[in-house]
Motif scaffolding. Sequence first.
Motif, short mmCIF file in Angstrom:
data_model
loop_
_atom_site.label_atom_id
_atom_site.label_comp_id
_atom_site.label_asym_id
_atom_site.label_seq_id
_atom_site.Cartn_x
_atom_site.Cartn_y
_atom_site.Cartn_z
N ARG A 211 0.64 -1.34 0.09
CA ARG A 211 -0.14 -0.15 -0.03
C ARG A 211 0.93 1.22 -0.02
O ARG A 211 0.59 2.25 -0.81
CB ARG A 211 -0.84 0.22 1.41
CG ARG A 211 -2.37 -0.55 1.20
CD ARG A 211 -3.11 -0.16 2.39
NE ARG A 211 -2.55 -0.30 3.60
CZ ARG A 211 -2.86 -1.51 4.45
NH1 ARG A 211 -3.50 -2.65 3.85
NH2 ARG A 211 -2.12 -1.61 5.45
N LYS A 212 2.08 1.10 0.75
CA LYS A 212 2.79 2.38 1.07
C LYS A 212 3.27 3.19 -0.22
O LYS A 212 3.39 4.14 -0.52
CB LYS A 212 4.05 1.88 1.75
CG LYS A 212 4.53 2.79 2.90
CD LYS A 212 5.60 2.15 3.66
CE LYS A 212 6.18 3.45 4.38
NZ LYS A 212 7.34 2.58 5.44
N HIS A 214 1.82 3.16 -2.91
CA HIS A 214 0.80 4.01 -3.96
C HIS A 214 1.03 5.62 -3.57
O HIS A 214 0.62 6.37 -4.26
CB HIS A 214 -0.54 3.79 -3.27
CG HIS A 214 -1.31 2.30 -3.78
ND1 HIS A 214 -2.09 2.20 -4.66
CD2 HIS A 214 -0.79 0.98 -3.71
CE1 HIS A 214 -2.38 0.78 -5.24
NE2 HIS A 214 -1.65 0.37 -4.22
N GLU A 215 1.63 5.67 -2.38
CA GLU A 215 1.76 7.31 -1.85
C GLU A 215 3.12 7.51 -2.00
O GLU A 215 3.48 8.65 -2.28
CB GLU A 215 1.24 7.07 -0.28
CG GLU A 215 0.02 7.96 -0.20
CD GLU A 215 -0.19 7.67 1.39
OE1 GLU A 215 0.61 8.21 2.10
OE2 GLU A 215 -1.24 7.46 1.93
N LEU A 216 4.20 6.89 -1.72
CA LEU A 216 5.53 7.18 -1.58
C LEU A 216 6.29 6.32 -2.81
O LEU A 216 5.86 5.21 -2.87
CB LEU A 216 6.09 6.84 -0.32
CG LEU A 216 5.43 7.55 1.26
CD1 LEU A 216 6.03 6.95 2.40
CD2 LEU A 216 5.65 9.02 1.11
N ARG B 126 3.80 9.17 6.87
CA ARG B 126 2.25 8.04 6.63
C ARG B 126 2.07 7.41 8.01
O ARG B 126 2.55 6.75 8.62
CB ARG B 126 2.73 7.03 5.57
CG ARG B 126 1.73 6.11 5.16
CD ARG B 126 2.18 5.21 4.26
NE ARG B 126 1.22 4.03 4.28
CZ ARG B 126 -0.14 3.96 3.69
NH1 ARG B 126 -0.22 4.90 2.76
NH2 ARG B 126 -0.80 2.83 3.62
N GLU B 200 3.27 3.44 -11.71
CA GLU B 200 2.15 2.93 -11.61
C GLU B 200 1.82 1.96 -12.23
O GLU B 200 0.71 1.22 -11.88
CB GLU B 200 0.94 4.09 -12.04
CG GLU B 200 1.06 5.27 -10.97
CD GLU B 200 2.43 6.30 -11.28
OE1 GLU B 200 3.22 6.24 -10.38
OE2 GLU B 200 2.38 6.77 -12.33
N GLN B 203 1.59 -1.25 -10.14
CA GLN B 203 0.57 -1.25 -8.96
C GLN B 203 -0.34 -2.31 -9.04
O GLN B 203 -0.33 -3.01 -7.88
CB GLN B 203 -0.03 -0.02 -8.79
CG GLN B 203 -0.33 0.52 -7.36
CD GLN B 203 1.05 0.69 -6.53
OE1 GLN B 203 1.64 1.76 -6.81
NE2 GLN B 203 1.33 -0.20 -5.34
#
Lengths: 270, 270
Positions: A211-212, A214-216, B126, B200, B203
Amino acid sequence: METSTFPIVLVGAGNLATNLGLALKQAGFPILQVYSRSEGAASALAGRLGCEATVSLQDLRPDAELYITALKDSALESRLPEILHGREERFWVHTAGSLPLSLWERVPGVKRYGVFYPMQTFSKARRVDFRSIPILLEANALAQMNLLREIASTLSGNVREATSRQRQAIHMAGVFACNFTNHCYAMAEKLLAAQGLPFELLQPLIDETARKVHELAPQEAQTGPAIRYDENVIGKHLEALSHEPEMQTLYRLLSRSIHQAAREKLKGTE
Amino acid sequence: METSTFPIVLVGAGNLATNLGLALKQAGFPILQVYSRSEGAASALAGRLGCEATVSLQDLRPDAELYITALKDSALESRLPEILHGREERFWVHTAGSLPLSLWERVPGVKRYGVFYPMQTFSKARRVDFRSIPILLEANALAQMNLLREIASTLSGNVREATSRQRQAIHMAGVFACNFTNHCYAMAEKLLAAQGLPFELLQPLIDETARKVHELAPQEAQTGPAIRYDENVIGKHLEALSHEPEMQTLYRLLSRSIHQAAREKLKGTE
């Protein structure tokens, strides 16, 4: 597109063929036939798709709009003329990450061809949701590309073109991000099992790690002893791994590589 | 438990201290003070927790019910007497995966001590949800264990005891399942960037790889060219990695290790 009037033949009945076949059927495409060298695999998938099975390339039906090959690269390469024989006029796509579009040019008479590469890890035991899977397309001409784009769009909202070279890089990146990652999970499981601990302990960590990013960016998301090469912790871990020389070597190399990447990043921001 | 009457001091202001401090505050514990060698880190976390900051171990408050250390292992080990001096009678826990419970016995006079190890990857940038994080506990006596269990249960539904040896195995497993996994993501990103492709793209594959091991054991979930050591694909990938010798070496070793594990599994089922 009107999927019900666009029949498809699947050449292959492995993990990818299974998941792709089920997704195409669900999208309304008639799957006419499944070929596999293995009778068990051909029948199993044909059963799930409600179509014919064959173990003979000679018996491949000639009347599909699209032929999708999903074989091991070496099998596709070596049996190519046999696979296409008498069906050279049809539309052919392969699903291999590391085979070029130009593979099809090895067979004289093939005029309409492309690549249809769904970027995902497929197992027969698990249905995946195609809607977010990147499907990477390549084709020999605009008409074929447009058609592939229509087909892919019935399955996924993440369809894009990629050259053979880009697709190879993506395939290789997938080996790192999926196969090697999964092997890290497997090694972790082994370490826990040796202490009588269940793999489920790791699940929240595995999920958060995924998940991390996705942001960083992965570099920003990194934590743990290897970033600063913490000799104290790393030394203890290497010692504890002394009876697992292969894992010990991987631990050392991966830790060095993480440390090296962190140093390069620091240099870049100085 | 009545959290509001149980004040806590945090010795450390890094990634773990930040996330644990925020979670404890949210659960209602008064955080009295944060210590860090770095004034910036101490003030930043104290600001988020609404409490005092200090950069001096001498100024650690004496009146907390619980002292939680979250320092680098080597810093905790070397400064232990200084950290505890005059507060030996209080209840002390550390949060380190690879330090034993017996660490505390190095300081004469310490009678109540334990380990409070939340098994997760923490970054300051986070916030993580503590509710599913395994919290592994160890304590020198039943009274302390019961208290730690009460505290941990206010944060997470996944609280369990683990010996120092088990905790070290869990920590090491976490390095594989999180840090090494994340580095695989980083290497994959590098390969895509070289072809002008965004991270991405990976992902959905990363997410599915993590989800898959909720259902299948990692060994069962494995896919890709390394299982049967497909020379065809692996050879191409190694060639494409020739300008990245470190990644090439890791590719080769990880592929061999996957192949070896698959062979051992086959042998096991014969």
